[in-house]
Design a protein around this motif. Structure first.
Motif, PDB file in Angstrom:
ATOM      1  N   VAL A   6      68.804 -15.887  70.295  1.00  0.00           N
ATOM      2  CA  VAL A   6      68.992 -16.472  68.971  1.00  0.00           C
ATOM      3  C   VAL A   6      69.054 -15.306  67.984  1.00  0.00           C
ATOM      4  O   VAL A   6      68.196 -14.430  68.000  1.00  0.00           O
ATOM      5  N   ALA A  10      73.000 -16.741  63.837  1.00  0.00           N
ATOM      6  CA  ALA A  10      72.949 -18.101  64.391  1.00  0.00           C
ATOM      7  C   ALA A  10      72.007 -18.990  63.588  1.00  0.00           C
ATOM      8  O   ALA A  10      72.297 -20.171  63.361  1.00  0.00           O
ATOM      9  N   VAL A  11      70.884 -18.440  63.141  1.00  0.00           N
ATOM     10  CA  VAL A  11      69.943 -19.207  62.318  1.00  0.00           C
ATOM     11  C   VAL A  11      70.595 -19.575  60.990  1.00  0.00           C
ATOM     12  O   VAL A  11      70.517 -20.721  60.536  1.00  0.00           O
ATOM     13  N   TYR A  14      73.296 -22.219  61.714  1.00  0.00           N
ATOM     14  CA  TYR A  14      72.671 -23.503  62.034  1.00  0.00           C
ATOM     15  C   TYR A  14      72.176 -24.191  60.763  1.00  0.00           C
ATOM     16  O   TYR A  14      72.303 -25.407  60.619  1.00  0.00           O
ATOM     17  N   ALA A  71      64.917 -13.794  70.829  1.00  0.00           N
ATOM     18  CA  ALA A  71      65.567 -13.633  69.534  1.00  0.00           C
ATOM     19  C   ALA A  71      65.860 -12.158  69.275  1.00  0.00           C
ATOM     20  O   ALA A  71      65.129 -11.285  69.740  1.00  0.00           O
ATOM     21  N   VAL A 148      64.022 -21.114  65.342  1.00  0.00           N
ATOM     22  CA  VAL A 148      64.464 -20.441  66.571  1.00  0.00           C
ATOM     23  C   VAL A 148      64.541 -21.449  67.709  1.00  0.00           C
ATOM     24  O   VAL A 148      65.525 -21.477  68.464  1.00  0.00           O
ATOM     25  N   VAL A 151      67.598 -23.780  67.191  1.00  0.00           N
ATOM     26  CA  VAL A 151      68.856 -23.075  67.457  1.00  0.00           C
ATOM     27  C   VAL A 151      69.008 -22.837  68.950  1.00  0.00           C
ATOM     28  O   VAL A 151      70.093 -23.017  69.513  1.00  0.00           O
ATOM     29  N   ARG A 152      67.923 -22.455  69.631  1.00  0.00           N
ATOM     30  CA  ARG A 152      67.987 -22.247  71.076  1.00  0.00           C
ATOM     31  C   ARG A 152      68.413 -23.529  71.784  1.00  0.00           C
ATOM     32  O   ARG A 152      69.248 -23.505  72.694  1.00  0.00           O
ATOM     33  N   LEU A 155      72.119 -23.861  71.400  1.00  0.00           N
ATOM     34  CA  LEU A 155      72.868 -22.886  72.194  1.00  0.00           C
ATOM     35  C   LEU A 155      72.813 -23.176  73.688  1.00  0.00           C
ATOM     36  O   LEU A 155      73.762 -22.873  74.413  1.00  0.00           O
TER      37      LEU A 155
END
Length: 182
Positions: A6, A10-11, A14, A71, A148, A151-152, A155
């Protein structure tokens, strides 16, 4: 698919739209460079740190990878020793709901620095001349950890996250492949 770390981007993505990190990581899509991206690269975090009077030493473009958290990211600037300060610099001013993705990215970088470098006292987002200052406490760090995890989950999913059309969609480069536009 190998587990992707992550990232701060990406954070941020998102927080803007949950479909963006999935489209970028799972489908490997990249939007063309924008004028804003170029403008952001022209800023020097050390110039902003000087202007803000942040304590030295300054570490710029600090790559951080936390394998336990899954991350990674590059912090624009870390200031001080002992109790640290994190600085993220953006070229343009954001307000209201447009500020939230950048504030979440800042929390993410504060979390990484706190876990890997030492106690982070404050985090700053300098955006187009404005300053957002966050006191980094347990609440901020938990929010970042929860981001995190969310988002994980996106993904690692085989399916894209549920996305909803909004006024932001009209200017999104990914609109033509977005699951909200099926």
């Amino acid at each position: 698919m190998a587990e992707a770390a992550v990232t701060g981007t990406a954070v941020k993505d998102y927080s803007y739209c949950p479909a963006l990190p999935w489209l970028k990581v799972r489908l490997g899509l990249r939007e063309p460079e924008t004028w804003g991206m170029r403008a952001g690269r022209s800023l020097r975090a050390s110039d902003v740190a000087y202007k803000l009077g942040l304590e030295r030493p300054w570490l710029e473009e600090v790559p951080l990878r936390d394998r336990g958290l899954g991350a990674a990211g590059v912090v624009d600037l870390v200031s001080g020793s002992g109790r640290l300060r994190v600085l993220e610099v953006k070229a343009f001013r954001a307000a209201g709901e447009r500020l939230r993705p950048f504030a979440n990215q800042l929390k993410f970088y504060a979390l990484l620095a706190n876990r890997l470098l030492g106690r982070v006292r404050e985090a700053y987002l300098y955006h187009g001349g404005d300053l957002l200052a966050l006191e980094v406490d347990g609440h901020v760090l938990r929010e970042a950890e929860e981001l995190v995890a969310r988002v994980r989950d996106v993904l690692e999913s085989e399916e894209p996250p549920r996305a909803y059309r909004s006024e932001r969609c009209s200017s999104c480069w990914f609109r033509r492949v977005c699951p909200a536009w099926d």
